[in-house]
Design an enzyme around this catalytic site. Structure first.
Site, PDB file in Angstrom:
ATOM      1  N   PRO A   9     -18.355  17.212 -58.008  1.00 21.68           N
ATOM      2  CA  PRO A   9     -17.205  17.930 -57.477  1.00 21.68           C
ATOM      3  C   PRO A   9     -15.858  17.417 -57.992  1.00 21.68           C
ATOM      4  CG  PRO A   9     -18.319  16.694 -55.729  1.00 21.68           C
ATOM      5  CD  PRO A   9     -19.161  16.595 -56.947  1.00 21.68           C
ATOM      6  N   ASN A  10     -15.014  18.364 -58.286  1.00 21.10           N
ATOM      7  CA  ASN A  10     -13.622  18.161 -58.692  1.00 21.10           C
ATOM      8  C   ASN A  10     -13.440  17.580 -60.090  1.00 21.10           C
ATOM      9  OD1 ASN A  10     -12.554  19.099 -56.141  1.00 21.10           O
ATOM     10  ND2 ASN A  10     -13.326  17.188 -55.290  1.00 21.10           N
ATOM     11  N   ARG A  17      -5.413  16.740 -61.742  1.00 21.18           N
ATOM     12  CA  ARG A  17      -5.445  16.130 -60.405  1.00 21.18           C
ATOM     13  C   ARG A  17      -5.345  14.612 -60.507  1.00 21.18           C
ATOM     14  NH1 ARG A  17     -11.350  14.381 -59.044  1.00 21.18           N
ATOM     15  NH2 ARG A  17     -10.549  13.657 -57.060  1.00 21.18           N
ATOM     16  N   TYR A  22      -7.059   9.466 -62.962  1.00 19.09           N
ATOM     17  CA  TYR A  22      -8.041  10.043 -63.876  1.00 19.09           C
ATOM     18  C   TYR A  22      -7.497  10.370 -65.257  1.00 19.09           C
ATOM     19  CZ  TYR A  22     -10.533  10.506 -59.477  1.00 19.09           C
ATOM     20  OH  TYR A  22     -11.137  10.242 -58.280  1.00 19.09           O
ATOM     21  N   ASN A  73     -22.112  11.870 -63.247  1.00 24.14           N
ATOM     22  CA  ASN A  73     -20.933  11.470 -62.490  1.00 24.14           C
ATOM     23  C   ASN A  73     -20.996  12.273 -61.189  1.00 24.14           C
ATOM     24  OD1 ASN A  73     -18.451  11.067 -61.325  1.00 24.14           O
ATOM     25  ND2 ASN A  73     -17.308  11.214 -63.235  1.00 24.14           N
ATOM     26  N   ALA A  76     -17.660  12.389 -55.570  1.00 24.24           N
ATOM     27  CA  ALA A  76     -17.693  11.992 -54.158  1.00 24.24           C
ATOM     28  C   ALA A  76     -19.123  11.872 -53.610  1.00 24.24           C
ATOM     29  CB  ALA A  76     -16.896  12.981 -53.315  1.00 24.24           C
ATOM     30  N   HIS A  79     -21.173   8.391 -52.956  1.00 23.19           N
ATOM     31  CA  HIS A  79     -21.071   7.504 -51.810  1.00 23.19           C
ATOM     32  C   HIS A  79     -21.964   7.863 -50.639  1.00 23.19           C
ATOM     33  CE1 HIS A  79     -17.796   6.321 -54.310  1.00 23.19           C
ATOM     34  NE2 HIS A  79     -17.241   7.515 -54.180  1.00 23.19           N
ATOM     35  N   ASP A  86     -32.626  10.815 -54.438  1.00 26.18           N
ATOM     36  CA  ASP A  86     -34.045  11.184 -54.434  1.00 26.18           C
ATOM     37  C   ASP A  86     -34.408  12.041 -55.647  1.00 26.18           C
ATOM     38  OD1 ASP A  86     -34.567   9.795 -52.087  1.00 26.18           O
ATOM     39  OD2 ASP A  86     -34.492  11.582 -50.803  1.00 26.18           O
ATOM     40  N   GLU A  97     -25.186   6.261 -64.369  1.00 25.74           N
ATOM     41  CA  GLU A  97     -24.090   6.766 -63.544  1.00 25.74           C
ATOM     42  C   GLU A  97     -22.762   6.378 -64.191  1.00 25.74           C
ATOM     43  OE1 GLU A  97     -24.324   6.655 -59.127  1.00 25.74           O
ATOM     44  OE2 GLU A  97     -22.570   5.335 -59.331  1.00 25.74           O
ATOM     45  N   HIS A  99     -18.372   6.789 -63.939  1.00 19.08           N
ATOM     46  CA  HIS A  99     -17.170   7.147 -63.186  1.00 19.08           C
ATOM     47  C   HIS A  99     -15.956   6.922 -64.074  1.00 19.08           C
ATOM     48  CE1 HIS A  99     -19.361   7.610 -59.492  1.00 19.08           C
ATOM     49  NE2 HIS A  99     -20.024   6.516 -59.820  1.00 19.08           N
ATOM     50  N   LEU A 100     -15.037   7.874 -64.067  1.00 23.60           N
ATOM     51  CA  LEU A 100     -13.831   7.763 -64.878  1.00 23.60           C
ATOM     52  C   LEU A 100     -12.966   6.595 -64.430  1.00 23.60           C
ATOM     53  CD1 LEU A 100     -13.013  11.574 -64.955  1.00 23.60           C
ATOM     54  CD2 LEU A 100     -13.840  10.213 -66.887  1.00 23.60           C
ATOM     55  N   SER A 101     -12.833   6.426 -63.126  1.00 27.91           N
ATOM     56  CA  SER A 101     -12.026   5.327 -62.588  1.00 27.91           C
ATOM     57  C   SER A 101     -12.939   4.157 -62.230  1.00 27.91           C
ATOM     58  CB  SER A 101     -11.263   5.790 -61.345  1.00 27.91           C
ATOM     59  OG  SER A 101     -12.156   6.038 -60.276  1.00 27.91           O
ATOM     60  N   ARG A 106     -10.940   0.567 -56.014  1.00 24.79           N
ATOM     61  CA  ARG A 106     -10.298   1.623 -55.221  1.00 24.79           C
ATOM     62  C   ARG A 106     -10.562   1.429 -53.734  1.00 24.79           C
ATOM     63  NH1 ARG A 106     -11.213   7.295 -57.728  1.00 24.79           N
ATOM     64  NH2 ARG A 106      -9.589   7.741 -56.193  1.00 24.79           N
ATOM     65  N   ARG A 110     -15.244   3.910 -51.610  1.00 26.16           N
ATOM     66  CA  ARG A 110     -15.661   4.255 -52.967  1.00 26.16           C
ATOM     67  C   ARG A 110     -16.448   3.137 -53.656  1.00 26.16           C
ATOM     68  NH1 ARG A 110     -13.128   9.056 -54.306  1.00 26.16           N
ATOM     69  NH2 ARG A 110     -11.121   9.369 -53.297  1.00 26.16           N
TER      70      ARG A 110
END
Length: 147
Positions: A9-10, A17, A22, A73, A76, A79, A86, A97, A99-101, A106, A110
């Site tokens: 998402p996002n 954003r 990001y 990625n 949200a 978490h 699963d 996995e 993550h950009l940040s 953070r 997170r």
């Protein structure tokens, strides 16, 4: 080698954003750069994105017997999505996995990843370059026979 990148998402709003977190590179530009790098690495790459947890699970399920690796990625969903965890465990396709940040620098919520435990590794904090690092890691893992 075939790799599937799944964005949650996002992620489609990256570039517009929270650019202080990001960056300002547009999502489509990031995808274009990843396709170029995959070509240089000799990898067949597909990239998908969804804001819907069930669609992400379907992407993971559909990777079975079709891809040699997954880069995910979960955004949200990282978490709290036991369902994505699963799914990753069920398909037996090695996943990384990304993550950009740097999620560990953070907010406290997170810092915990439910989904990372279903992956062979996690890369965070390097922006879009984390996806390239993940591609390289998957190539080496698969070549070494470490699925």
């Amino acid at each position: 080698m075939r790799i599937l990148i799944i964005n949650g998402p996002n992620i489609n709003l990256v570039g517009s954003r929270e650019t202080h977190i990001y960056g300002n590179m547009d999502y489509n530009k990031i995808c274009d750069l990843l396709y170029e790098r995959a070509k240089d690495l000799g990898v067949s790459l597909d990239i998908v994105q969804s804001n819907i947890e069930g669609e992400i699970i379907n992407f993971v399920h559909n990777a079975r017997d079709k891809y040699d690796g997954i880069i995910i990625n979960p955004a949200a969903y990282t978490h709290y999505s036991i369902a994505i965890y699963d799914a990753l465990k069920a398909v037996l396709v090695p996943a990384v996995e990304v993550h950009l940040s740097n999620i560990h620098a953070r907010e406290d919520f997170r810092k915990r990843s439910v989904t990372a435990g279903a992956c062979i590794g996690q890369i965070s904090g390097f922006g879009y370059y984390g996806y390239i690092l993940a591609m390289q890691a998957l190539i080496h893992k698969v070549q070494d026979g470490l699925k």
